[in-house]
Design a protein around this motif. Sequence first.
Motif, PDB file in Angstrom:
ATOM      1  N   VAL A  11     129.770   8.578   3.951  1.00 49.36           N
ATOM      2  CA  VAL A  11     129.626   9.622   4.975  1.00 49.36           C
ATOM      3  C   VAL A  11     130.281   9.176   6.271  1.00 49.36           C
ATOM      4  O   VAL A  11     130.009   8.080   6.769  1.00 49.36           O
ATOM      5  N   CYS A  16     129.850  14.236  10.430  1.00 50.69           N
ATOM      6  CA  CYS A  16     128.600  14.806   9.917  1.00 50.69           C
ATOM      7  C   CYS A  16     127.838  15.499  11.045  1.00 50.69           C
ATOM      8  O   CYS A  16     127.596  14.910  12.094  1.00 50.69           O
ATOM      9  N   THR A  17     127.413  16.741  10.767  1.00 50.93           N
ATOM     10  CA  THR A  17     126.661  17.517  11.758  1.00 50.93           C
ATOM     11  C   THR A  17     125.163  17.475  11.503  1.00 50.93           C
ATOM     12  O   THR A  17     124.390  18.033  12.275  1.00 50.93           O
ATOM     13  N   GLY A  18     124.774  16.885  10.361  1.00 51.67           N
ATOM     14  CA  GLY A  18     123.357  16.853  10.015  1.00 51.67           C
ATOM     15  C   GLY A  18     122.850  18.171   9.460  1.00 51.67           C
ATOM     16  O   GLY A  18     121.650  18.446   9.481  1.00 51.67           O
ATOM     17  N   CYS A  19     123.758  18.987   8.912  1.00 54.87           N
ATOM     18  CA  CYS A  19     123.373  20.319   8.417  1.00 54.87           C
ATOM     19  C   CYS A  19     122.474  20.242   7.178  1.00 54.87           C
ATOM     20  O   CYS A  19     121.714  21.158   6.904  1.00 54.87           O
ATOM     21  N   GLY A  20     122.603  19.175   6.400  1.00 53.12           N
ATOM     22  CA  GLY A  20     121.716  18.989   5.255  1.00 53.12           C
ATOM     23  C   GLY A  20     122.165  19.605   3.945  1.00 53.12           C
ATOM     24  O   GLY A  20     121.447  19.517   2.944  1.00 53.12           O
ATOM     25  N   TRP A  21     123.329  20.232   3.888  1.00 56.18           N
ATOM     26  CA  TRP A  21     123.791  20.853   2.637  1.00 56.18           C
ATOM     27  C   TRP A  21     123.945  19.823   1.521  1.00 56.18           C
ATOM     28  O   TRP A  21     123.612  20.086   0.365  1.00 56.18           O
ATOM     29  N   CYS A  22     124.428  18.669   1.872  1.00 56.14           N
ATOM     30  CA  CYS A  22     124.618  17.631   0.843  1.00 56.14           C
ATOM     31  C   CYS A  22     123.280  17.163   0.280  1.00 56.14           C
ATOM     32  O   CYS A  22     123.142  16.934  -0.923  1.00 56.14           O
ATOM     33  N   LEU A  33     118.562  12.805   5.545  1.00 57.60           N
ATOM     34  CA  LEU A  33     119.064  12.830   6.920  1.00 57.60           C
ATOM     35  C   LEU A  33     118.318  11.785   7.739  1.00 57.60           C
ATOM     36  O   LEU A  33     117.086  11.748   7.728  1.00 57.60           O
ATOM     37  N   SER A  42     123.745  12.282   7.403  1.00 55.33           N
ATOM     38  CA  SER A  42     123.382  12.050   6.017  1.00 55.33           C
ATOM     39  C   SER A  42     123.584  10.575   5.651  1.00 55.33           C
ATOM     40  O   SER A  42     124.551   9.946   6.065  1.00 55.33           O
ATOM     41  N   CYS A  60     129.915  19.674   1.244  1.00 52.68           N
ATOM     42  CA  CYS A  60     129.959  19.443   2.695  1.00 52.68           C
ATOM     43  C   CYS A  60     130.994  20.353   3.364  1.00 52.68           C
ATOM     44  O   CYS A  60     132.188  20.253   3.092  1.00 52.68           O
ATOM     45  N   PRO A  61     130.551  21.240   4.255  1.00 52.53           N
ATOM     46  CA  PRO A  61     131.482  22.165   4.901  1.00 52.53           C
ATOM     47  C   PRO A  61     132.342  21.501   5.976  1.00 52.53           C
ATOM     48  O   PRO A  61     133.260  22.124   6.504  1.00 52.53           O
ATOM     49  N   PHE A  62     132.034  20.263   6.305  1.00 51.28           N
ATOM     50  CA  PHE A  62     132.733  19.591   7.401  1.00 51.28           C
ATOM     51  C   PHE A  62     133.591  18.423   6.938  1.00 51.28           C
ATOM     52  O   PHE A  62     134.047  17.622   7.750  1.00 51.28           O
ATOM     53  N   ALA A  64     132.932  15.705   5.553  1.00 50.58           N
ATOM     54  CA  ALA A  64     132.437  14.434   6.093  1.00 50.58           C
ATOM     55  C   ALA A  64     132.139  13.407   5.005  1.00 50.58           C
ATOM     56  O   ALA A  64     131.790  12.272   5.318  1.00 50.58           O
TER      57      ALA A  64
HETATM   58  S1  SF4 Z   1     126.838  18.444   4.279  1.00 53.06           S
HETATM   59 FE1  SF4 Z   1     128.302  17.162   5.443  1.00 53.06          FE
HETATM   60  S2  SF4 Z   1     127.917  17.659   7.591  1.00 53.06           S
HETATM   61 FE2  SF4 Z   1     126.155  18.409   6.415  1.00 53.06          FE
HETATM   62  S3  SF4 Z   1     124.655  16.694   6.477  1.00 53.06           S
HETATM   63 FE3  SF4 Z   1     125.894  16.439   4.630  1.00 53.06          FE
HETATM   64  S4  SF4 Z   1     127.575  15.048   5.228  1.00 53.06           S
HETATM   65 FE4  SF4 Z   1     126.661  15.865   7.091  1.00 53.06          FE
END
Ligand code: SF4
Length: 81
Positions: A11, A16-22, A33, A42, A60-62, A64
């Motif tokens: 990661v 990483c924005t901490g969105c939590g999708w992963c 997280l 993450s 991951c939409p970013f 990362a």
């Molecule tokens: S999906 Fe990507 S941006 Fe979102 S918490 Fe996971 S690593 Fe970070």
Amino acid sequence: MPRVRRALPSVDADRCTGCGWCVAVCEPRVLSLHVTGWRKSSTLDDPAACTGCALCAVRCPFDAIRMVRVPEKPSSFQVKR
Ligand code: SF4
Ligand code: SF4
């Protein structure tokens, strides 16, 4: 015995924005997280239990998460039967 090659997620904390999708898509629940100061990112908590499926990286939409190939499956990663 043949060596098992695999990849683990790495990661990029800056992306990483901490969105939590992963975390949500990880079936073995080995991502979580972690809070550092004012931000969340993450973290792979249990590399031995990670299947290397790469769903986290795909989701991951970013962009990362990068899957990093590891040379072989260390003995600590062996599945006990
Ligand atoms: S999906 Fe990507 S941006 Fe979102 S918490 Fe996971 S690593 Fe970070
Ligand atoms: S590669 Fe698969 S098992 Fe490993 S952390 Fe990502 S989603 Fe979870």
